[in-house]
Design a protein around this motif. Sequence first.
Motif, PDB file in Angstrom:
ATOM      1  N   ALA A   1       4.341   4.909  -6.872  1.00  0.00           N
ATOM      2  CA  ALA A   1       3.428   6.005  -7.181  1.00  0.00           C
ATOM      3  C   ALA A   1       4.091   7.371  -7.009  1.00  0.00           C
ATOM      4  O   ALA A   1       3.655   8.360  -7.619  1.00  0.00           O
ATOM      5  N   SER A   2       5.150   7.431  -6.215  1.00  0.00           N
ATOM      6  CA  SER A   2       5.846   8.705  -6.001  1.00  0.00           C
ATOM      7  C   SER A   2       6.665   9.130  -7.209  1.00  0.00           C
ATOM      8  O   SER A   2       7.160  10.259  -7.274  1.00  0.00           O
ATOM      9  N   GLY A   3       6.858   8.219  -8.174  1.00  0.00           N
ATOM     10  CA  GLY A   3       7.624   8.550  -9.372  1.00  0.00           C
ATOM     11  C   GLY A   3       9.115   8.408  -9.207  1.00  0.00           C
ATOM     12  O   GLY A   3       9.884   8.820 -10.084  1.00  0.00           O
ATOM     13  N   THR A   4       9.563   7.805  -8.098  1.00  0.00           N
ATOM     14  CA  THR A   4      10.999   7.714  -7.824  1.00  0.00           C
ATOM     15  C   THR A   4      11.570   6.316  -8.043  1.00  0.00           C
ATOM     16  O   THR A   4      12.706   6.044  -7.662  1.00  0.00           O
ATOM     17  N   VAL A   5      10.784   5.423  -8.667  1.00  0.00           N
ATOM     18  CA  VAL A   5      11.216   4.042  -8.918  1.00  0.00           C
ATOM     19  C   VAL A   5      10.896   3.675 -10.363  1.00  0.00           C
ATOM     20  O   VAL A   5       9.782   3.926 -10.839  1.00  0.00           O
ATOM     21  N   ALA A   6      11.864   3.093 -11.060  1.00  0.00           N
ATOM     22  CA  ALA A   6      11.678   2.769 -12.478  1.00  0.00           C
ATOM     23  C   ALA A   6      10.866   1.500 -12.693  1.00  0.00           C
ATOM     24  O   ALA A   6       9.941   1.467 -13.517  1.00  0.00           O
ATOM     25  N   LEU A   7      11.204   0.429 -11.974  1.00  0.00           N
ATOM     26  CA  LEU A   7      10.628  -0.904 -12.177  1.00  0.00           C
ATOM     27  C   LEU A   7      10.105  -1.437 -10.850  1.00  0.00           C
ATOM     28  O   LEU A   7      10.793  -1.346  -9.828  1.00  0.00           O
ATOM     29  N   ASN A   8       8.915  -2.019 -10.871  1.00  0.00           N
ATOM     30  CA  ASN A   8       8.302  -2.446  -9.624  1.00  0.00           C
ATOM     31  C   ASN A   8       7.500  -3.725  -9.833  1.00  0.00           C
ATOM     32  O   ASN A   8       6.456  -3.713 -10.481  1.00  0.00           O
ATOM     33  N   LEU A   9       7.990  -4.844  -9.287  1.00  0.00           N
ATOM     34  CA  LEU A   9       7.222  -6.088  -9.299  1.00  0.00           C
ATOM     35  C   LEU A   9       6.153  -5.968  -8.220  1.00  0.00           C
ATOM     36  O   LEU A   9       6.472  -5.810  -7.046  1.00  0.00           O
TER      37      LEU A   9
ATOM     38  N   TRP B   1       1.576  -6.349  -7.097  1.00  0.00           N
ATOM     39  CA  TRP B   1       0.308  -7.058  -7.183  1.00  0.00           C
ATOM     40  C   TRP B   1      -0.710  -6.297  -8.030  1.00  0.00           C
ATOM     41  O   TRP B   1      -0.604  -5.075  -8.200  1.00  0.00           O
ATOM     42  N   PRO B   2      -1.733  -6.975  -8.526  1.00  0.00           N
ATOM     43  CA  PRO B   2      -2.729  -6.318  -9.384  1.00  0.00           C
ATOM     44  C   PRO B   2      -3.557  -5.267  -8.665  1.00  0.00           C
ATOM     45  O   PRO B   2      -4.079  -4.346  -9.295  1.00  0.00           O
ATOM     46  N   GLY B   3      -3.663  -5.381  -7.332  1.00  0.00           N
ATOM     47  CA  GLY B   3      -4.468  -4.431  -6.585  1.00  0.00           C
ATOM     48  C   GLY B   3      -3.990  -2.999  -6.663  1.00  0.00           C
ATOM     49  O   GLY B   3      -4.748  -2.063  -6.370  1.00  0.00           O
ATOM     50  N   TRP B   4      -2.743  -2.787  -7.068  1.00  0.00           N
ATOM     51  CA  TRP B   4      -2.203  -1.439  -7.171  1.00  0.00           C
ATOM     52  C   TRP B   4      -2.433  -0.800  -8.540  1.00  0.00           C
ATOM     53  O   TRP B   4      -2.154   0.397  -8.718  1.00  0.00           O
ATOM     54  N   ALA B   5      -2.917  -1.550  -9.505  1.00  0.00           N
ATOM     55  CA  ALA B   5      -2.988  -1.047 -10.881  1.00  0.00           C
ATOM     56  C   ALA B   5      -3.780   0.250 -10.993  1.00  0.00           C
ATOM     57  O   ALA B   5      -3.350   1.209 -11.636  1.00  0.00           O
ATOM     58  N   GLY B   6      -4.961   0.279 -10.398  1.00  0.00           N
ATOM     59  CA  GLY B   6      -5.776   1.480 -10.457  1.00  0.00           C
ATOM     60  C   GLY B   6      -5.147   2.643  -9.728  1.00  0.00           C
ATOM     61  O   GLY B   6      -5.177   3.787 -10.199  1.00  0.00           O
ATOM     62  N   PHE B   7      -4.565   2.380  -8.568  1.00  0.00           N
ATOM     63  CA  PHE B   7      -3.919   3.425  -7.771  1.00  0.00           C
ATOM     64  C   PHE B   7      -2.768   4.065  -8.541  1.00  0.00           C
ATOM     65  O   PHE B   7      -2.621   5.285  -8.561  1.00  0.00           O
ATOM     66  N   PHE B   8      -1.948   3.239  -9.195  1.00  0.00           N
ATOM     67  CA  PHE B   8      -0.809   3.760  -9.932  1.00  0.00           C
ATOM     68  C   PHE B   8      -1.231   4.683 -11.069  1.00  0.00           C
ATOM     69  O   PHE B   8      -0.489   5.597 -11.438  1.00  0.00           O
ATOM     70  N   ASN B   9      -2.395   4.450 -11.636  1.00  0.00           N
ATOM     71  CA  ASN B   9      -2.826   5.241 -12.788  1.00  0.00           C
ATOM     72  C   ASN B   9      -3.851   6.310 -12.418  1.00  0.00           C
ATOM     73  O   ASN B   9      -4.486   6.899 -13.288  1.00  0.00           O
ATOM     74  N   ASP B  10      -4.003   6.568 -11.142  1.00  0.00           N
ATOM     75  CA  ASP B  10      -4.939   7.579 -10.662  1.00  0.00           C
ATOM     76  C   ASP B  10      -4.194   8.897 -10.444  1.00  0.00           C
ATOM     77  O   ASP B  10      -3.363   9.009  -9.542  1.00  0.00           O
ATOM     78  N   PRO B  11      -4.470   9.932 -11.251  1.00  0.00           N
ATOM     79  CA  PRO B  11      -3.719  11.185 -11.125  1.00  0.00           C
ATOM     80  C   PRO B  11      -3.873  11.859  -9.767  1.00  0.00           C
ATOM     81  O   PRO B  11      -3.039  12.686  -9.387  1.00  0.00           O
TER      82      PRO B  11
ATOM     83  N   ALA C   1      -3.702  10.285  -6.965  1.00  0.00           N
ATOM     84  CA  ALA C   1      -2.900   9.552  -5.989  1.00  0.00           C
ATOM     85  C   ALA C   1      -1.477   9.276  -6.440  1.00  0.00           C
ATOM     86  O   ALA C   1      -0.603   9.021  -5.608  1.00  0.00           O
ATOM     87  N   SER C   2      -1.230   9.325  -7.743  1.00  0.00           N
ATOM     88  CA  SER C   2       0.032   8.824  -8.273  1.00  0.00           C
ATOM     89  C   SER C   2       0.676   9.806  -9.253  1.00  0.00           C
ATOM     90  O   SER C   2       0.021  10.320 -10.165  1.00  0.00           O
ATOM     91  N   LYS C   3       1.970  10.019  -9.061  1.00  0.00           N
ATOM     92  CA  LYS C   3       2.720  10.897  -9.967  1.00  0.00           C
ATOM     93  C   LYS C   3       3.085  10.206 -11.274  1.00  0.00           C
ATOM     94  O   LYS C   3       3.547  10.875 -12.206  1.00  0.00           O
ATOM     95  N   VAL C   4       2.883   8.894 -11.357  1.00  0.00           N
ATOM     96  CA  VAL C   4       3.190   8.183 -12.606  1.00  0.00           C
ATOM     97  C   VAL C   4       1.925   7.900 -13.423  1.00  0.00           C
ATOM     98  O   VAL C   4       1.987   7.189 -14.422  1.00  0.00           O
ATOM     99  N   ALA C   5       0.787   8.424 -12.998  1.00  0.00           N
ATOM    100  CA  ALA C   5      -0.462   8.192 -13.725  1.00  0.00           C
ATOM    101  C   ALA C   5      -0.298   8.603 -15.187  1.00  0.00           C
ATOM    102  O   ALA C   5       0.257   9.655 -15.505  1.00  0.00           O
TER     103      ALA C   5
END
Length: 439
Positions: free
Chosen positions: A269-277, A279-289, A291-295
């Motif tokens: 979510a910090s935007g400092t990692v290209a590829l991340n294996l 769990w599904p529980g993070w999907a919403g968090f990753f796309n939440d502007p 909380a996440s710089k990669v939203a």
Amino acid sequence: MKRLLSGVSAGVIALALGAGAAFAQDLPGKFDGVTIDAKLIGGQQYEALYARIADWEKATGAKVNVISKKNHFELDKEIKSDIATGSISWCVGSNHSSFAPQYPGIYTDLTALLPKAEIDAFVPTNIAASTIDGKLVMLPRAQFDVSALYYQKSLYNDEAKKAAYKAKTGEELTPPDTWADVTKQAEFFASPPDFYGTQFAGKEEAINGRFYEMVIAEGGEYLDKDKKPVFNSEAGVRALDWFVNLYKAKAVPAGTTNYLWDDLGQGFASGTVALNLDWPGWAGFFNDPKASKVAGNVGVKVQPKGSSGKRTGWAGHHGFSVTESCANKEAAASLVWWLTNEDSQKLEAAAGPLPTRTAVWEWDIEQAKADPYKTEVLKAFQEAAANAFAVPQTPSWIEISNAVYPELQAAILGDKTSKQALDDAAAKATQILEDAGEL
């Protein structure tokens, strides 16, 4: 996913016919003056669900006293300490299909405390995995876990990067479908200490589970049919070398050997990692502007293949259990039901986790039609779930993990060769199984 959705119609019919007036009266029930002590898994992704506890308290007149909230590895140690000291005075505990076989004796059979129609409303395979020695020891929450690959879309749309990757490898830069591709791309994208190609959880069951699924993807076995540890094979060495080589190449953060799941989620979510294996529980968090710089920049696809052609697919699910020693099992079971009922599962599924109630699967798929990102997430995890497999079915799994992961770390940090580390780990695992009478 066909397997996961099998029994959908049966579950829905059971809900409709079996719930009735008794269901409306009995759940959540009235428990004025009762206090339920609980030990719960902690983490950002669980807080929205726990906020619903206040509504249960209001509806039932009972109170919940959360006496512990830790990651599952620390919680597991605490529960084992409680067992050793005979101090299980609490009522409700977070559980997981990977942990449950270790301590089925401390948890009660929920089939005696809840309407059959409610139990039938869950995906049958999840209920089967929650049943130990004939006892339903936990109700599955909306967290059927199997990992898929998250990635930053912009990296694959960057013309300069596409040209540079083609010049370096002779291949097109597209989201990877094999772990060999992940390695090449992770090394290509990495620019430490500001940006990394990928990351992995590097301790406790987290690294052992990832290693286990990589062994399977490489065509090996962790335990053979006689439960003998056989992961110190050529396939095992290839699997461990994946972690070792990425660490040597500085394609992962230097601290990754101390990472657990929250560290990975925050890292991507910090935007400092290209590829991340993950769990599904993070999907919403990753796309939440918020909380996440990669939203808005998150792609999701099925987990990659190993050299055998098999995909990784270590899987399990979270749940809640009621202790045998609980003074008010009916109130505790009501709380467990509340945290896993349709409303709770819809709340969790809306953020990305995969539901374990069949009716909520149907709802989730319908809701996703208007949301391209959610549709992409569900499609990826439906495909990922088709490749899912559980941990080896031994009560010693966590104890083995605790013995194996320091050896994996030793190889990653360069203190041992991969073969030496795996030979030492296999010897420790064998001793554990022999001491437990499993070998």
